[in-house]
Motif scaffolding. Structure first.
Motif: not given
Length: 406
Positions: A110-117
């Motif tokens: 899920d791209f969003q988790y890494g993007y959030n970090q």
């Protein structure tokens, strides 16, 4: 004169496991901390929505100077929703990173988790990683990770984040290893677990010729020799103290032990660690096939768990992901000989003699040690666990939670 109030906000969206242990340790040992948490459930939802929850529950307090959180929190969202927190020294702690966290197929990431970090790093003042491997794998993956964006991709984010980064090992409160050996039956369900209050209570004799430093906490003692001559004829006791999940690669561990059994090599086995609702199928198969070798099977309360580590000879990791590895270091502190992959964080912590590169090397090492357990029982592991103790690291964490930026 009245106290000025809490100075440090400790915010943890996933208050369980190593995340909980760190927050509790900081709260208990560093003055001026105020803690806000969410239970360690539904990790994916915590990563998505915890910022909104904390934006409504964190108090407005003029005495707050520092905000400390794990990277599960989307710090960017929290600061946007609560601009009064923007002036605090914002410290983000990475227990793991989502850019290289293993998934079955990359399409499932899920791209969003890494993007959030990444976004959280950009608004942080200090970004702390629990190992060099964790930091380097994160920073070196940002560029390729951002290429998933179809167009208008941001550039040089790693160069913006790197100056804020530092490595501060996870602080372990090591157990007092001056304990007697106690035999435990196989545990398969919570109802069968021994009462932790009855285990590890009272005073215990020291093992070996251990010299105590009066300035050092008894929970941070160095590893000691725990063997006596009567142990030499017992089969090698192998322990696997990890979460029962695919990223710990239990398939490799159990296939290696089944191969040892086929070769008629004798050993004893303890499989510990937490298990969750979706346990890999290999565990039920392994329990049946390896039953004659099993001494302990399943989660144990803390006291019993440490006693098993004290009895064990070899601790094995077959992990396909590890950013630090508390369980391996605790086992080594209790006198276990480690066998770890020559990958991930392990070469950072363990000398080459304890690392294997292939499944065949793991099998050969275990076969050799099973046939000569005396080698292990005479060996003193060349890992200074005190370097990873709270006693050694406390000053660094105190500085981290001061108002000064490094």
């Amino acid at each position: 004169m009245q106290s000025e109030g809490p100075r440090v906000l400790l915010v943890e969206p996933f208050y369980g496991g190593s995340h909980k242990q760190l927050i509790d340790l900081l709260q208990q040992n560093i003055s001026g901390c105020s803690v806000f948490t969410l239970p360690a459930k539904k990790w994916h939802w915590r990563a998505r929505t915890a910022a909104l929850h904390f934006s409504q529950t964190l108090p407005t307090c003029p005495s707050h100077r520092v905000l400390f959180s794990s990277s599960v929190l989307n710090l960017c969202e929290l600061v946007a929703l609560r601009p009064d927190l923007a002036h605090l020294k914002k410290v983000l702690y990475f227990h793991e990173n989502q850019l290289v966290y293993p998934v079955r197929k990359d399409q499932e990431r899920d791209f969003q988790y890494g993007y959030n970090q990444v976004l959280s790093c950009l608004v942080s003042d200090v970004v702390v990683f629990n190992s060099v491997f964790n930091m380097d794998s994160f920073l070196s993956s940002i560029s390729s990770f951002m290429k998933k964006i179809p167009d208008h991709r941001p550039k040089d984010l790693d160069q913006l984040i790197r100056p804020k980064c530092l490595v501060l090992y996870y602080p372990i409160q090591f157990p007092d290893v001056s304990r007697p050996k106690v035999e435990y039956k196989v545990v398969s369900s919570p109802e069968e677990m021994p009462d932790e209050a009855q285990i590890g209570s009272g005073e215990f004799p020291s093992l070996g010729n251990q010299q105590e430093d009066p300035h050092e906490s008894r929970t941070d003692q160095r590893p000691v020799s725990k063997r006596d001559p009567g142990d030499q004829m017992k089969p090698l006791h192998i322990v696997w103290p990890h979460r029962w999940e695919h990223d710990k690669n239990p398939e490799l561990f159990f296939s290696t032990l089944m191969k040892l059994k086929e070769k008629e090599v004798d050993f004893n086995l303890s499989v510990l660690g937490e298990n969750f609702s979706e346990v890999p199928g290999i565990f039920s198969e392994a329990r049946l096939r390896l039953d004659p070798h099993i001494l302990n099977w399943g989660f144990l309360p803390r006291g019993a768990y440490l006693e098993v580590l004290l009895q064990a000879d070899v601790v094995v990791s077959t992990a396909s992901h590890e950013f630090f590895g508390v369980a391996m270091l605790e086992a080594v502190h209790c006198g276990c000989y480690p066998l770890c992959p020559k990958a991930l964080v392990y070469p950072e912590i363990f000398p080459a003699e304890y690392l294997y590169s292939t499944p065949e090397q793991l099998f050969k090492q275990l076969q050799r040690l099973c046939r000569r357990p005396d080698i292990v029982r005479r060996h003193v592991v060349k890992v200074d666990t005190s370097s990873y103790s709270w006693t050694s690291l406390k000053g660094h964490y105190e500085a981290l939670l001061s108002t000064r930026c490094p």
